[in-house]
Write a protein that holds these residues in place. Structure first.
Motif, PDB file in Angstrom:
ATOM      1  N   ASP A 233       5.598  -2.968  12.175  1.00  0.00           N
ATOM      2  CA  ASP A 233       6.168  -1.992  11.252  1.00  0.00           C
ATOM      3  C   ASP A 233       7.514  -1.478  11.747  1.00  0.00           C
ATOM      4  O   ASP A 233       7.825  -0.308  11.639  1.00  0.00           O
ATOM      5  CB  ASP A 233       5.191  -0.830  11.049  1.00  0.00           C
ATOM      6  CG  ASP A 233       5.507  -0.027   9.789  1.00  0.00           C
ATOM      7  OD1 ASP A 233       6.143  -0.578   8.884  1.00  0.00           O
ATOM      8  OD2 ASP A 233       5.125   1.143   9.736  1.00  0.00           O
TER       9      ASP A 233
ATOM     10  N   GLN B 291       0.827  -1.199   0.000  1.00  0.00           N
ATOM     11  CA  GLN B 291       0.000   0.000   0.000  1.00  0.00           C
ATOM     12  C   GLN B 291       0.868   1.259   0.000  1.00  0.00           C
ATOM     13  O   GLN B 291       1.994   1.237   0.494  1.00  0.00           O
ATOM     14  CB  GLN B 291      -0.911   0.003   1.233  1.00  0.00           C
ATOM     15  CG  GLN B 291      -1.844  -1.190   1.299  1.00  0.00           C
ATOM     16  CD  GLN B 291      -2.792  -1.232   0.113  1.00  0.00           C
ATOM     17  OE1 GLN B 291      -3.442  -0.246  -0.209  1.00  0.00           O
ATOM     18  NE2 GLN B 291      -2.862  -2.377  -0.543  1.00  0.00           N
ATOM     19  N   GLY B 292       0.338   2.343  -0.530  1.00  0.00           N
ATOM     20  CA  GLY B 292       1.088   3.592  -0.664  1.00  0.00           C
ATOM     21  C   GLY B 292       1.474   4.246   0.643  1.00  0.00           C
ATOM     22  O   GLY B 292       2.404   5.049   0.680  1.00  0.00           O
ATOM     23  N   ASP B 293       0.800   3.907   1.743  1.00  0.00           N
ATOM     24  CA  ASP B 293       1.123   4.529   3.031  1.00  0.00           C
ATOM     25  C   ASP B 293       2.133   3.710   3.842  1.00  0.00           C
ATOM     26  O   ASP B 293       2.471   4.061   4.963  1.00  0.00           O
ATOM     27  CB  ASP B 293      -0.145   4.736   3.861  1.00  0.00           C
ATOM     28  CG  ASP B 293      -0.847   3.429   4.214  1.00  0.00           C
ATOM     29  OD1 ASP B 293      -0.515   2.369   3.644  1.00  0.00           O
ATOM     30  OD2 ASP B 293      -1.753   3.481   5.063  1.00  0.00           O
ATOM     31  N   ARG B 294       2.667   2.646   3.245  1.00  0.00           N
ATOM     32  CA  ARG B 294       3.626   1.773   3.924  1.00  0.00           C
ATOM     33  C   ARG B 294       4.976   2.471   4.051  1.00  0.00           C
ATOM     34  O   ARG B 294       5.445   3.109   3.122  1.00  0.00           O
ATOM     35  CB  ARG B 294       3.770   0.515   3.079  1.00  0.00           C
ATOM     36  CG  ARG B 294       4.224  -0.756   3.712  1.00  0.00           C
ATOM     37  CD  ARG B 294       3.483  -1.217   4.928  1.00  0.00           C
ATOM     38  NE  ARG B 294       2.091  -1.517   4.755  1.00  0.00           N
ATOM     39  CZ  ARG B 294       1.581  -2.719   4.679  1.00  0.00           C
ATOM     40  NH1 ARG B 294       2.365  -3.759   4.718  1.00  0.00           N
ATOM     41  NH2 ARG B 294       0.294  -2.895   4.582  1.00  0.00           N
ATOM     42  N   ASN B 295       5.631   2.335   5.206  1.00  0.00           N
ATOM     43  CA  ASN B 295       6.962   2.910   5.405  1.00  0.00           C
ATOM     44  C   ASN B 295       8.006   2.117   4.638  1.00  0.00           C
ATOM     45  O   ASN B 295       7.917   0.896   4.521  1.00  0.00           O
ATOM     46  CB  ASN B 295       7.343   2.904   6.889  1.00  0.00           C
ATOM     47  CG  ASN B 295       6.535   3.893   7.679  1.00  0.00           C
ATOM     48  OD1 ASN B 295       6.210   4.962   7.190  1.00  0.00           O
ATOM     49  ND2 ASN B 295       6.203   3.544   8.895  1.00  0.00           N
TER      50      ASN B 295
END
Length: 73
Positions: free
Chosen positions: A71, A44-48
């Protein structure tokens, strides 16, 4: 082609994609390949994204978590 590793570390951690440059440091083309493979793994685009840098500040390795799990690395 750069090295790609999928590894499961401990039961508490999620599967991750680790990508390192073919040479000492990662190129822009290798960065593009990392993003492509991460997207194919449904990241997903919000993943670090975590990076290991050389002493000169260049990217040596990138890691992103695939799926659910802790995370932190």
């Amino acid at each position: 082609m750069a090295a790609v590793r999928l590894a499961r570390q401990y039961d508490r951690m999620a599967l991750s994609l680790t990508f390192s440059g073919e040479g000492k440091d990662m190129t822009f083309d290798e960065l593009e390949e990392f993003v492509k493979q991460a997207r194919e793994g449904n990241v997903q685009g919000d993943r670090n994204v975590y990076a290991e840098l050389s002493t000169s500040g260049k990217v040596k390795e990138l890691k992103v978590r695939l799926g659910e799990g802790r995370d932190d690395y």
